[in-house]
Design a protein around this motif. Structure first.
Motif, PDB file in Angstrom:
ATOM      1  N   LEU A   1      98.299  -4.214 -82.442  1.00 54.87           N
ATOM      2  CA  LEU A   1      98.147  -4.231 -84.210  1.00 54.87           C
ATOM      3  C   LEU A   1      96.699  -4.348 -84.400  1.00 54.87           C
ATOM      4  CD1 LEU A   1     100.164  -4.525 -86.477  1.00 54.87           C
ATOM      5  CD2 LEU A   1      99.420  -6.900 -86.575  1.00 54.87           C
ATOM      6  N   LYS A   2      95.871  -5.576 -83.885  1.00 48.17           N
ATOM      7  CA  LYS A   2      94.589  -5.548 -84.023  1.00 48.17           C
ATOM      8  C   LYS A   2      93.653  -4.056 -83.771  1.00 48.17           C
ATOM      9  CE  LYS A   2      93.408  -7.425 -79.732  1.00 48.17           C
ATOM     10  NZ  LYS A   2      92.178  -7.759 -78.873  1.00 48.17           N
ATOM     11  N   ASP A   3      94.080  -3.540 -82.953  1.00 50.26           N
ATOM     12  CA  ASP A   3      93.326  -2.316 -82.706  1.00 50.26           C
ATOM     13  C   ASP A   3      93.771  -1.168 -83.532  1.00 50.26           C
ATOM     14  OD1 ASP A   3      92.193  -3.404 -80.621  1.00 50.26           O
ATOM     15  OD2 ASP A   3      94.006  -2.738 -79.164  1.00 50.26           O
ATOM     16  N   LEU A   4      94.822  -1.215 -84.389  1.00 47.57           N
ATOM     17  CA  LEU A   4      95.336  -0.118 -85.175  1.00 47.57           C
ATOM     18  C   LEU A   4      94.576  -0.563 -86.561  1.00 47.57           C
ATOM     19  CD1 LEU A   4      97.153   2.044 -86.241  1.00 47.57           C
ATOM     20  CD2 LEU A   4      98.874   0.392 -86.391  1.00 47.57           C
ATOM     21  N   ALA A   5      94.571  -1.886 -86.925  1.00 48.13           N
ATOM     22  CA  ALA A   5      94.046  -2.479 -88.152  1.00 48.13           C
ATOM     23  C   ALA A   5      92.558  -1.979 -88.066  1.00 48.13           C
ATOM     24  CB  ALA A   5      94.286  -3.967 -88.375  1.00 48.13           C
ATOM     25  N   ASN A   6      91.936  -2.511 -86.895  1.00 49.72           N
ATOM     26  CA  ASN A   6      90.368  -2.339 -86.957  1.00 49.72           C
ATOM     27  C   ASN A   6      90.041  -0.534 -87.041  1.00 49.72           C
ATOM     28  OD1 ASN A   6      89.901  -4.912 -86.468  1.00 49.72           O
ATOM     29  ND2 ASN A   6      89.819  -4.828 -84.319  1.00 49.72           N
ATOM     30  N   SER A   7      90.758   0.237 -86.442  1.00 50.46           N
ATOM     31  CA  SER A   7      90.561   1.606 -86.412  1.00 50.46           C
ATOM     32  C   SER A   7      90.883   2.085 -87.840  1.00 50.46           C
ATOM     33  CB  SER A   7      91.237   2.459 -85.397  1.00 50.46           C
ATOM     34  OG  SER A   7      92.571   2.277 -85.754  1.00 50.46           O
ATOM     35  N   LEU A   8      91.327   1.504 -88.602  1.00 49.72           N
ATOM     36  CA  LEU A   8      91.584   2.031 -90.103  1.00 49.72           C
ATOM     37  C   LEU A   8      90.935   1.113 -91.116  1.00 49.72           C
ATOM     38  CD1 LEU A   8      95.456   2.799 -89.692  1.00 49.72           C
ATOM     39  CD2 LEU A   8      93.690   4.434 -89.669  1.00 49.72           C
TER      40      LEU A   8
ATOM     41  N   GLU B   1     111.591  -1.509 -83.078  1.00 48.06           N
ATOM     42  CA  GLU B   1     110.321  -2.219 -82.595  1.00 48.06           C
ATOM     43  C   GLU B   1     109.422  -2.108 -83.240  1.00 48.06           C
ATOM     44  OE1 GLU B   1     112.341  -0.302 -80.498  1.00 48.06           O
ATOM     45  OE2 GLU B   1     113.629  -2.043 -79.774  1.00 48.06           O
ATOM     46  N   LYS B   2     109.128  -1.361 -84.170  1.00 47.61           N
ATOM     47  CA  LYS B   2     107.947  -0.805 -84.833  1.00 47.61           C
ATOM     48  C   LYS B   2     106.680  -0.278 -84.044  1.00 47.61           C
ATOM     49  CE  LYS B   2     109.186  -4.712 -87.919  1.00 47.61           C
ATOM     50  NZ  LYS B   2     108.888  -5.987 -87.918  1.00 47.61           N
ATOM     51  N   ARG B   3     107.172   0.424 -83.155  1.00 51.04           N
ATOM     52  CA  ARG B   3     106.317   0.905 -82.123  1.00 51.04           C
ATOM     53  C   ARG B   3     106.054   2.666 -82.118  1.00 51.04           C
ATOM     54  NH1 ARG B   3     102.895  -2.740 -80.736  1.00 51.04           N
ATOM     55  NH2 ARG B   3     102.253  -1.726 -79.139  1.00 51.04           N
TER      56      ARG B   3
ATOM     57  N   SER C   1      97.459  -8.147 -91.355  1.00 53.81           N
ATOM     58  CA  SER C   1      98.639  -8.425 -92.197  1.00 53.81           C
ATOM     59  C   SER C   1      99.114  -7.364 -92.987  1.00 53.81           C
ATOM     60  CB  SER C   1      98.286  -9.610 -93.115  1.00 53.81           C
ATOM     61  OG  SER C   1      97.155  -9.335 -94.120  1.00 53.81           O
ATOM     62  N   GLU C   2      98.204  -6.280 -93.597  1.00 55.10           N
ATOM     63  CA  GLU C   2      98.511  -5.225 -94.239  1.00 55.10           C
ATOM     64  C   GLU C   2      99.371  -4.167 -93.371  1.00 55.10           C
ATOM     65  OE1 GLU C   2      99.759  -2.799 -97.068  1.00 55.10           O
ATOM     66  OE2 GLU C   2      98.846  -4.674 -97.543  1.00 55.10           O
ATOM     67  N   VAL C   3      98.767  -4.075 -92.021  1.00 53.98           N
ATOM     68  CA  VAL C   3      99.512  -3.235 -91.070  1.00 53.98           C
ATOM     69  C   VAL C   3     100.644  -3.735 -90.747  1.00 53.98           C
ATOM     70  CG1 VAL C   3      99.434  -2.476 -88.776  1.00 53.98           C
ATOM     71  CG2 VAL C   3      97.115  -2.470 -90.265  1.00 53.98           C
ATOM     72  N   SER C   4     101.045  -5.082 -90.509  1.00 60.78           N
ATOM     73  CA  SER C   4     102.157  -5.649 -90.097  1.00 60.78           C
ATOM     74  C   SER C   4     103.233  -5.566 -91.313  1.00 60.78           C
ATOM     75  CB  SER C   4     101.888  -7.044 -89.937  1.00 60.78           C
ATOM     76  OG  SER C   4     103.233  -7.829 -89.651  1.00 60.78           O
ATOM     77  N   GLU C   5     102.579  -5.597 -92.561  1.00 61.28           N
ATOM     78  CA  GLU C   5     103.623  -5.399 -93.722  1.00 61.28           C
ATOM     79  C   GLU C   5     104.024  -3.898 -93.899  1.00 61.28           C
ATOM     80  OE1 GLU C   5     101.631  -7.028 -97.156  1.00 61.28           O
ATOM     81  OE2 GLU C   5     101.553  -9.218 -96.207  1.00 61.28           O
ATOM     82  N   SER C   6     103.057  -3.128 -93.588  1.00 62.52           N
ATOM     83  CA  SER C   6     103.299  -1.644 -93.580  1.00 62.52           C
ATOM     84  C   SER C   6     104.430  -1.349 -92.695  1.00 62.52           C
ATOM     85  CB  SER C   6     102.096  -0.888 -93.452  1.00 62.52           C
ATOM     86  OG  SER C   6     102.212   0.524 -93.264  1.00 62.52           O
ATOM     87  N   LEU C   7     104.323  -1.735 -91.588  1.00 63.74           N
ATOM     88  CA  LEU C   7     105.237  -1.310 -90.476  1.00 63.74           C
ATOM     89  C   LEU C   7     106.867  -1.889 -90.907  1.00 63.74           C
ATOM     90  CD1 LEU C   7     103.288  -2.092 -87.195  1.00 63.74           C
ATOM     91  CD2 LEU C   7     103.848   0.138 -88.248  1.00 63.74           C
ATOM     92  N   GLU C   8     106.791  -3.273 -91.504  1.00 62.79           N
ATOM     93  CA  GLU C   8     108.109  -3.576 -92.091  1.00 62.79           C
ATOM     94  C   GLU C   8     108.676  -2.480 -93.244  1.00 62.79           C
ATOM     95  OE1 GLU C   8     110.137  -6.383 -91.554  1.00 62.79           O
ATOM     96  OE2 GLU C   8     108.911  -6.942 -90.198  1.00 62.79           O
TER      97      GLU C   8
END
Length: 177
Positions: free
Chosen positions: A29-36, A59-61, A41-48
């Motif tokens: 999650l942190k790598d996805l967030a950093n690259s974008l 699994e949101k993967r 928390s915004e990435v986590s909410e987006s995946l929800e």
């Protein structure tokens, strides 16, 4: 208890496309967030939101590519419409992206406004504030987002080309791992 779904947000599309370009479910999650340049928390909410909408698996993967393509081709231009704005400097998008220039010749350029941009054109708002920073580090994501802008602002012929290319590109990511 599950949160109420309040609809998709534009950055959700970018997050889903980034996951696809990463080619497997082994991302953090942190790598996805950093690259974008988006918060964890915004990435986590987006995946929800995307899981609720059936755009990622339980699994949101992994992205449900068929569902995503259906949304991109038939719903995105209505949910996240774009209108050409003022003339400004920025990063080329839509039919002004280098890939699309092989198919479409136009004197009118479209750009995502950016001080680091080199193209003068009509502005199109990116899906989220740091999108230009993210695409400067990821050519694949840049191309996919520019194709989406073709769907959002292009004419029928342009949209047809963009849809065909998106379908082929997203299928290629599946076959590459």
């Amino acid at each position: 208890m599950r949160r109420k779904h309040n609809g998709m947000r534009p950055q959700d599309i970018v997050i889903l496309l980034k996951i696809i370009t990463m080619r497997n479910g082994n991302w953090q999650l942190k790598d996805l967030a950093n690259s974008l340049y988006i918060s964890n928390s915004e990435v986590s909410e987006s995946l929800e939101r995307s899981q609720y909408a059936g755009l990622v698996d339980f699994e949101k993967r992994n992205v449900q590519r068929g569902n995503l393509l259906d949304f991109l081709f038939h719903g995105m231009k209505y949910v996240f419409p774009a209108r050409a704005g003022v003339l400004t400097r920025g990063v080329s998008t839509a039919h002004s992206h280098p890939f699309m220039q092989a198919f479409i010749s136009s004197d009118q350029a479209y750009v995502w406004p950016s001080a680091s941009g080199t193209t003068l054109g009509q502005s199109i708002e990116p899906f989220y504030a740091n999108q230009v920073k993210a695409v400067q580090e990821d050519e694949e994501l840049y191309k996919l987002l520019a194709l989406l802008d073709v769907i959002r602002v292009g004419k029928l012929r342009e949209r047809t080309i963009a849809e065909k290319e998106l379908k082929e590109d997203l299928s290629a990511y599946v076959k590459s791992y």
